[in-house]
Scaffold this motif. Structure first.
Motif, PDB file in Angstrom:
ATOM      1  N   GLY A 137       0.777  -1.231   0.000  1.00 32.11           N
ATOM      2  CA  GLY A 137       0.000   0.000   0.000  1.00 32.11           C
ATOM      3  C   GLY A 137       0.803   1.272   0.000  1.00 32.11           C
ATOM      4  O   GLY A 137       0.238   2.364   0.112  1.00 32.11           O
ATOM      5  N   ARG A 139       2.278   2.713  -2.439  1.00 32.43           N
ATOM      6  CA  ARG A 139       1.981   3.512  -3.622  1.00 32.43           C
ATOM      7  C   ARG A 139       0.581   4.127  -3.566  1.00 32.43           C
ATOM      8  O   ARG A 139       0.206   4.891  -4.454  1.00 32.43           O
ATOM      9  N   ASP A 140      -0.196   3.783  -2.512  1.00 31.66           N
ATOM     10  CA  ASP A 140      -1.533   4.375  -2.378  1.00 31.66           C
ATOM     11  C   ASP A 140      -1.489   5.795  -1.828  1.00 31.66           C
ATOM     12  O   ASP A 140      -2.492   6.501  -1.859  1.00 31.66           O
ATOM     13  N   ASN A 198      -7.859   7.523   2.398  1.00 28.91           N
ATOM     14  CA  ASN A 198      -6.422   7.551   2.604  1.00 28.91           C
ATOM     15  C   ASN A 198      -6.072   7.755   4.071  1.00 28.91           C
ATOM     16  O   ASN A 198      -6.452   8.759   4.675  1.00 28.91           O
TER      17      ASN A 198
END
Length: 270
Positions: A216, A218-219, A234
């Motif tokens: 995660g 890159r989230d 987020n």
């Protein structure tokens, strides 16, 4: 150190074609984040926290805090998302923001005298760089709360015993140096040298990118542009909002003032 890294990733972003999904073409395989003078990082420099932090009429501490935390969130999330192995080599103290810095690498290596402590609650503050999310993933909910609310320290000697006992649960360090060995030297010996003997740097980068996507990382950041990603789900957005809800508030200003007074008293004793 962090300023130099900020300059470096700006150059690295310029060298990478944005949005094409390709990895940078240099041959770097690992990066080590470490300190100097026997300590990793002592966090907030109280000498820079003049009376304007405690006096909202002479500045805007909330706006300064928001700018600072977004800047550091970008740097720390970029670091852990790099397509190379990142290592925190911690000698001596890593306190407050210094402790949060240790969450933004793939691997944490401690010297025997290392001490990591989150003091945000003592300062009437909260985490805001994404370190809270990473800390929970690393040690679990229970130990994360004890570290953040009760100031439970991570000590090099204790982490060595945890690792040797193979308990696995709640261990913060990935490796602890031998007695008398620096964390940097231990990081080179245990992780960097084996990485350097692997046949293909692009394979290393591809594998690290796969892990970052799966975990995660890159989230929360667009690695091609270095921009933070804020969507309704987020966790980083929630962390920054929690930070801004207390930074520059009365309790935060009072605790900063007390910390400055304690620092002055200690200096006067010498």
């Amino acid at each position: 150190g962090i300023i130099d890294y900020d300059d470096y990733i700006r150059e690295d972003d310029d060298d990478t074609t944005a949005g094409n999904g390709k990895l940078p073409t240099n041959n770097a395989r690992a990066v080590i984040l470490t300190g100097s003078g026997g300590n990793f990082c002592s966090g907030l420099d109280l000498r820079d926290q003049h009376d304007d932090h405690a006096d909202a009429s002479s500045s805007n501490p909330l706006r300064e805090g928001i700018n600072m935390t977004k800047h550091m969130a970008r740097l720390t999330n970029h670091l852990i998302s790099l397509p190379i192995l990142s290592i925190s080599a911690v000698d001596g103290y890593a306190i407050g923001g210094g402790a949060e810095l240790t969450t933004c690498t793939d691997i944490v290596v401690l010297s025997r005298d290392a001490k990591i402590q989150f003091v945000h609650a003592k300062r009437g503050a909260s985490m805001g760089w994404g370190g809270g999310r990473r800390l929970v993933k690393k040690v679990g909910r229970s130990r994360a709360l004890k570290m953040l609310l009760l100031g439970e320290s991570v000590l090099g000697e204790e982490e060595a015993h945890r690792l040797n006992s193979n308990s696995g649960s709640g261990v913060y360090a990935d490796f602890v140096a031998n007695s008398g060995e620096s964390a940097f030297d231990a990081a080179i010996r245990r992780f960097v040298n084996p990485i350097l003997h692997l046949p293909c740097s692009q394979s290393i980068r591809a594998i690290k990118s796969v892990v970052s996507v799966g975990d995660g990382d890159r989230d929360v950041i667009d690695c091609s542009s270095g921009s933070l990603l804020f969507d309704s789900n987020n966790a980083l957005r929630g962390e920054i909002e929690s930070f801004t809800s207390v930074w520059g508030g009365e309790s935060n200003k009072e605790q900063i003032r007390k910390a400055k007074e304690n620092l002055k008293m200690k200096k006067d004793e010498y």
